[in-house]
Design a protein around this motif. Structure first.
Motif, mmCIF file in Angstrom:
data_model
loop_
_atom_site.group_PDB
_atom_site.id
_atom_site.type_symbol
_atom_site.label_atom_id
_atom_site.label_comp_id
_atom_site.label_asym_id
_atom_site.label_seq_id
_atom_site.Cartn_x
_atom_site.Cartn_y
_atom_site.Cartn_z
ATOM 1 N N ILE A 175 18.995 -5.361 2.380
ATOM 2 C CA ILE A 175 17.906 -4.708 3.104
ATOM 3 C C ILE A 175 16.634 -5.505 2.826
ATOM 4 O O ILE A 175 16.350 -5.853 1.676
ATOM 5 C CB ILE A 175 17.726 -3.252 2.650
ATOM 6 C CG1 ILE A 175 18.984 -2.444 2.936
ATOM 7 C CG2 ILE A 175 16.511 -2.614 3.341
ATOM 8 C CD1 ILE A 175 18.965 -1.037 2.345
ATOM 9 N N CYS A 176 15.891 -5.790 3.877
ATOM 10 C CA CYS A 176 14.639 -6.539 3.734
ATOM 11 C C CYS A 176 13.466 -5.648 4.130
ATOM 12 O O CYS A 176 13.118 -5.554 5.325
ATOM 13 C CB CYS A 176 14.661 -7.787 4.612
ATOM 14 S SG CYS A 176 15.742 -9.091 4.006
ATOM 15 N N PRO A 177 12.854 -4.972 3.157
ATOM 16 C CA PRO A 177 11.677 -4.160 3.482
ATOM 17 C C PRO A 177 10.484 -5.039 3.832
ATOM 18 O O PRO A 177 10.334 -6.167 3.330
ATOM 19 C CB PRO A 177 11.406 -3.386 2.184
ATOM 20 C CG PRO A 177 12.658 -3.529 1.362
ATOM 21 C CD PRO A 177 13.233 -4.851 1.747
ATOM 22 N N GLY A 178 9.620 -4.496 4.687
ATOM 23 C CA GLY A 178 8.314 -5.095 4.902
ATOM 24 C C GLY A 178 7.325 -4.487 3.923
ATOM 25 O O GLY A 178 7.658 -4.231 2.764
ATOM 26 N N TYR A 179 6.109 -4.241 4.404
ATOM 27 C CA TYR A 179 5.094 -3.644 3.529
ATOM 28 C C TYR A 179 5.342 -2.140 3.408
ATOM 29 O O TYR A 179 5.285 -1.404 4.392
ATOM 30 C CB TYR A 179 3.692 -3.923 4.079
ATOM 31 C CG TYR A 179 3.224 -5.324 3.808
ATOM 32 C CD1 TYR A 179 2.612 -5.632 2.600
ATOM 33 C CD2 TYR A 179 3.411 -6.333 4.742
ATOM 34 C CE1 TYR A 179 2.188 -6.929 2.332
ATOM 35 C CE2 TYR A 179 2.993 -7.631 4.485
ATOM 36 C CZ TYR A 179 2.377 -7.921 3.276
ATOM 37 O OH TYR A 179 1.970 -9.204 3.026
ATOM 38 N N ILE A 180 5.612 -1.712 2.190
ATOM 39 C CA ILE A 180 5.959 -0.326 1.904
ATOM 40 C C ILE A 180 4.856 0.291 1.038
ATOM 41 O O ILE A 180 4.305 -0.380 0.157
ATOM 42 C CB ILE A 180 7.323 -0.242 1.179
ATOM 43 C CG1 ILE A 180 8.408 -0.988 1.976
ATOM 44 C CG2 ILE A 180 7.708 1.213 0.948
ATOM 45 C CD1 ILE A 180 8.674 -0.456 3.372
ATOM 46 N N GLY A 181 4.574 1.557 1.275
ATOM 47 C CA GLY A 181 3.473 2.226 0.571
ATOM 48 C C GLY A 181 3.797 2.586 -0.861
ATOM 49 O O GLY A 181 3.820 3.766 -1.226
ATOM 50 N N ILE A 201 1.514 -5.312 11.552
ATOM 51 C CA ILE A 201 2.668 -4.413 11.643
ATOM 52 C C ILE A 201 2.591 -3.661 12.967
ATOM 53 O O ILE A 201 1.738 -2.788 13.145
ATOM 54 C CB ILE A 201 2.684 -3.418 10.461
ATOM 55 C CG1 ILE A 201 2.631 -4.168 9.127
ATOM 56 C CG2 ILE A 201 3.928 -2.537 10.525
ATOM 57 C CD1 ILE A 201 2.479 -3.275 7.909
ATOM 58 N N PRO A 202 3.486 -3.965 13.922
ATOM 59 C CA PRO A 202 3.386 -3.348 15.245
ATOM 60 C C PRO A 202 3.376 -1.825 15.251
ATOM 61 O O PRO A 202 2.706 -1.225 16.088
ATOM 62 C CB PRO A 202 4.612 -3.904 15.977
ATOM 63 C CG PRO A 202 4.804 -5.259 15.373
ATOM 64 C CD PRO A 202 4.482 -5.059 13.918
ATOM 65 N N VAL A 203 4.095 -1.182 14.331
ATOM 66 C CA VAL A 203 4.077 0.290 14.332
ATOM 67 C C VAL A 203 2.774 0.840 13.770
ATOM 68 O O VAL A 203 2.534 2.049 13.828
ATOM 69 C CB VAL A 203 5.284 0.882 13.564
ATOM 70 C CG1 VAL A 203 6.595 0.422 14.169
ATOM 71 C CG2 VAL A 203 5.223 0.563 12.077
ATOM 72 N N ALA A 234 13.732 -3.731 7.697
ATOM 73 C CA ALA A 234 12.988 -2.480 7.824
ATOM 74 C C ALA A 234 11.522 -2.795 7.588
ATOM 75 O O ALA A 234 10.998 -2.643 6.485
ATOM 76 C CB ALA A 234 13.499 -1.458 6.812
ATOM 77 N N ASN A 235 10.861 -3.294 8.642
ATOM 78 C CA ASN A 235 9.507 -3.821 8.465
ATOM 79 C C ASN A 235 8.524 -3.400 9.553
ATOM 80 O O ASN A 235 7.458 -3.999 9.689
ATOM 81 C CB ASN A 235 9.568 -5.348 8.369
ATOM 82 C CG ASN A 235 10.167 -5.999 9.614
ATOM 83 O OD1 ASN A 235 9.903 -5.587 10.727
ATOM 84 N ND2 ASN A 235 10.965 -7.030 9.409
ATOM 85 N N GLY A 236 8.865 -2.380 10.336
ATOM 86 C CA GLY A 236 7.935 -1.891 11.351
ATOM 87 C C GLY A 236 7.709 -2.858 12.492
ATOM 88 O O GLY A 236 6.704 -2.776 13.198
ATOM 89 N N GLY A 237 8.634 -3.800 12.686
ATOM 90 C CA GLY A 237 8.512 -4.768 13.759
ATOM 91 C C GLY A 237 7.689 -5.996 13.414
ATOM 92 O O GLY A 237 7.366 -6.812 14.276
ATOM 93 N N GLN A 238 7.360 -6.165 12.135
ATOM 94 C CA GLN A 238 6.514 -7.285 11.730
ATOM 95 C C GLN A 238 7.215 -8.625 11.863
ATOM 96 O O GLN A 238 6.578 -9.640 12.145
ATOM 97 C CB GLN A 238 6.046 -7.088 10.288
ATOM 98 C CG GLN A 238 5.065 -8.151 9.816
ATOM 99 C CD GLN A 238 4.587 -7.911 8.396
ATOM 100 O OE1 GLN A 238 4.881 -6.875 7.797
ATOM 101 N NE2 GLN A 238 3.825 -8.850 7.855
ATOM 102 N N TYR A 239 8.530 -8.638 11.650
ATOM 103 C CA TYR A 239 9.265 -9.901 11.721
ATOM 104 C C TYR A 239 10.673 -9.613 12.197
ATOM 105 O O TYR A 239 11.311 -8.679 11.733
ATOM 106 C CB TYR A 239 9.314 -10.559 10.339
ATOM 107 C CG TYR A 239 9.999 -11.908 10.340
ATOM 108 C CD1 TYR A 239 9.337 -13.042 10.792
ATOM 109 C CD2 TYR A 239 11.318 -12.040 9.897
ATOM 110 C CE1 TYR A 239 9.976 -14.277 10.802
ATOM 111 C CE2 TYR A 239 11.950 -13.268 9.891
ATOM 112 C CZ TYR A 239 11.260 -14.383 10.360
ATOM 113 O OH TYR A 239 11.895 -15.601 10.365
ATOM 114 N N PHE A 240 11.146 -10.413 13.161
ATOM 115 C CA PHE A 240 12.489 -10.255 13.697
ATOM 116 C C PHE A 240 13.346 -11.429 13.251
ATOM 117 O O PHE A 240 12.973 -12.584 13.433
ATOM 118 C CB PHE A 240 12.468 -10.198 15.231
ATOM 119 C CG PHE A 240 11.617 -9.086 15.777
ATOM 120 C CD1 PHE A 240 11.978 -7.766 15.573
ATOM 121 C CD2 PHE A 240 10.458 -9.350 16.472
ATOM 122 C CE1 PHE A 240 11.198 -6.733 16.070
ATOM 123 C CE2 PHE A 240 9.676 -8.332 16.982
ATOM 124 C CZ PHE A 240 10.045 -7.006 16.776
ATOM 125 N N ALA A 241 14.497 -11.123 12.632
ATOM 126 C CA ALA A 241 15.388 -12.194 12.151
ATOM 127 C C ALA A 241 16.803 -11.918 12.604
ATOM 128 O O ALA A 241 17.188 -10.788 12.859
ATOM 129 C CB ALA A 241 15.324 -12.268 10.641
#
Length: 241
Positions: A175-181, A201-203, A234-241
């Motif tokens: 799992i590759c998280p993006g920016y998480i709170g 972060i698109p979302v 799981a990054n809110g659409g910030q990066y697509f791989a």
């Protein structure tokens, strides 16, 4: 029979959310931690999840720690490799120590944690290995040559080991998280967060630790038995791989 799950770095941040979600899903959970005794004991008090202290960068410590977990809870069915550290620095200023600390924990730690449980999973013909990588292992990040290299290595480890485990009903996913709170991200100055991070972060928001935890619970389940060698972003659409 209740399955046993071990979460490294499992008492804080994303790891704590994973530990709690797995417990809520019916697993018998053990949470590993490296150094913050006060937080670990508070987590144990709050959740009832047993905690076990060792450094994942040491193979011998992992062997001994895992043996203790299995003696108390039973053979490990689900392993979540979540423990990780940062030692950020621009590369021209990065020391060998900063490089080695991150590689030893964030990449070699996967070997150290997974190797002691692998034979048992093969013998029982069941296992779930879930490796928490990072968006920065996919796209890279300035000032994180060590961290990005380790997290990219986690993905390669996942893909290779998945091929070895498939015939034994052992799945291995990342799992590759993006920016998480988490505490670490929320400590970033508000101006930097609002002007330099959220606009990417698109979302339009940070992720929540519980959102990563739900991904783990799914990949640990029988319903995910046909998914292996995969990388879940799981990054809110910030990066697509």
């Amino acid at each position: 029979m209740t399955r046993v799950a071990l979460v490294s770095g499992g008492t804080r941040g994303i790891g704590a959310a994973i530990s709690e979600a797995l417990k809520a899903a019916g697993y018998s959970v053990a949470a590993n931690y490296a150094g913050n005794d006060e937080r670990a004991l508070a987590f144990k008090e709050e959740t009832g999840i047993p905690v076990f202290k060792w450094d994942v960068s040491s193979y011998d410590a992992c062997v001994a720690g895992i043996a203790k977990v299995e003696a108390e809870l039973g053979p490990i069915d689900v392993l979540v490799n979540n423990a990780g550290i940062t030692r950020d620095s621009m590369f021209h200023k990065m020391s060998p120590g900063q490089w080695n600390e991150v590689i030893n924990t964030n990449l070699t730690g996967l070997f150290n944690m997974t190797h002691p449980v692998w034979s048992g999973m093969r013998d029982r013909s069941f296992g779930r290995i879930i490796n928490i990588s990072s968006i920065n292992g996919q796209k890279g990040q300035m000032g994180q040559a060590n961290y990005s290299a380790a997290k990219a290595g986690d993905i390669g480890f996942t893909k290779a080991l998945a091929q070895e485990g498939a015939a034994k009903n052992i799945t291995v996913n990342a799992i590759c998280p993006g920016y998480i709170g988490t505490e670490m991200v929320l400590a970033v100055p508000e101006k930097v967060l609002n002007e330099r991070i959220l606009p990417l972060i698109p979302v339009g928001r940070l992720g929540q630790p519980e959102e990563i935890a739900r991904c783990v619970v799914f990949l640990a389940s029988d319903d995910a038995g046909f998914i292996t060698g995969s990388t879940l972003s799981a990054n809110g659409g910030q990066y697509f791989a």
